[in-house]
Design a protein around this motif. Structure first.
Motif, mmCIF file in Angstrom:
data_model
loop_
_atom_site.group_PDB
_atom_site.id
_atom_site.type_symbol
_atom_site.label_atom_id
_atom_site.label_comp_id
_atom_site.label_asym_id
_atom_site.label_seq_id
_atom_site.Cartn_x
_atom_site.Cartn_y
_atom_site.Cartn_z
ATOM 1 N N UNK A 190 3.790 5.918 -2.934
ATOM 2 C CA UNK A 190 5.037 6.634 -3.225
ATOM 3 C C UNK A 190 5.425 6.513 -4.694
ATOM 4 N N UNK A 191 5.282 5.326 -5.270
ATOM 5 C CA UNK A 191 5.629 5.126 -6.678
ATOM 6 C C UNK A 191 4.736 5.980 -7.577
ATOM 7 N N UNK A 242 0.800 -1.227 0.000
ATOM 8 C CA UNK A 242 0.000 0.000 0.000
ATOM 9 C C UNK A 242 0.833 1.278 0.000
ATOM 10 N N UNK A 243 1.789 1.392 0.891
ATOM 11 C CA UNK A 243 2.550 2.641 0.995
ATOM 12 C C UNK A 243 3.555 2.798 -0.140
ATOM 13 N N UNK A 277 5.788 9.628 -7.330
ATOM 14 C CA UNK A 277 6.991 9.869 -8.134
ATOM 15 C C UNK A 277 6.643 9.909 -9.617
ATOM 16 N N UNK A 278 5.787 8.990 -10.056
ATOM 17 C CA UNK A 278 5.398 8.941 -11.465
ATOM 18 C C UNK A 278 4.690 10.232 -11.872
ATOM 19 N N UNK A 279 3.783 10.700 -11.038
ATOM 20 C CA UNK A 279 3.055 11.938 -11.354
ATOM 21 C C UNK A 279 4.011 13.128 -11.404
ATOM 22 N N UNK A 280 4.955 13.193 -10.487
ATOM 23 C CA UNK A 280 5.933 14.288 -10.495
ATOM 24 C C UNK A 280 6.738 14.301 -11.789
ATOM 25 N N UNK A 281 7.161 13.129 -12.238
ATOM 26 C CA UNK A 281 7.916 13.048 -13.490
ATOM 27 C C UNK A 281 7.070 13.481 -14.679
ATOM 28 N N UNK A 282 5.802 13.109 -14.677
ATOM 29 C CA UNK A 282 4.916 13.503 -15.777
ATOM 30 C C UNK A 282 4.718 15.014 -15.800
#
Length: 159
Positions: A96-97, A91-92, A100-105
């Motif tokens: 976090x993944x 879950x956690x 991170x993915x949204x930040x990169x996008x």
């Protein structure tokens, strides 16, 4: 190569390095059965975008950017290790993944915005920046929806 071309090429190279890691993360997240095929298209879209940027960097620099293959190879190794440790499982870790993915996008979206403003030299590809900006916004929304679902599961009592 003039200074404007050098600056644009350097900026795009930096994004390509980040995109290499982002691509590996996208492959992991898309492969997680929890996502229920919601972003299966994401790795392919990212690969196409990276090819577009790489072609422009090569055009600006006047030579092949062969080092990018090595960076992608390192990213593949990281993906293998991350897959073994279950980076997106749990879950956690999943929350976090996805963060991170949204930040990169969103970082990638910022690059397309600068391309549309002609601050970064995409040359004849500038027109495509608007299309890729809309695609990045859609990708970020898709990942945000998954992030919200993951956060609900991770932070809801009894969940």
């Amino acid at each position: 190569m003039d200074i404007a071309h050098q600056t644009s090429a350097l900026y795009m190279r930096t994004h390509l390095i980040g995109a290499s890691g982002g691509l590996q993360l996208a492959r992991l997240v898309a492969r997680d059965p929890w996502t229920v095929n919601a972003i299966d298209h994401l790795p392919g879209e990212l690969e196409d975008e990276m090819a577009f940027v790489r072609a422009r960097v090569e055009e600006l620099s006047g030579h092949r950017e062969s080092w990018l293959s090595a960076v992608a190879g390192i990213g593949t190794g990281v993906r293998g290790v991350a897959g073994v440790v279950g980076l997106t499982r749990g879950r956690f870790r999943r929350v976090a993944a996805l963060e991170a993915m949204r930040s990169l996008l969103l970082a990638k979206k910022a690059m397309w915005e600068l391309g549309m403003e002609r601050r970064v030299d995409f040359g004849p590809g500038t027109a495509r920046c608007a299309e890729l900006d809309r695609q990045a916004a859609r990708q970020a929304e898709e990942v945000q929806a998954l992030h919200q679902r993951a956060a609900d599961e991770a932070f809801t009592r009894g969940g």
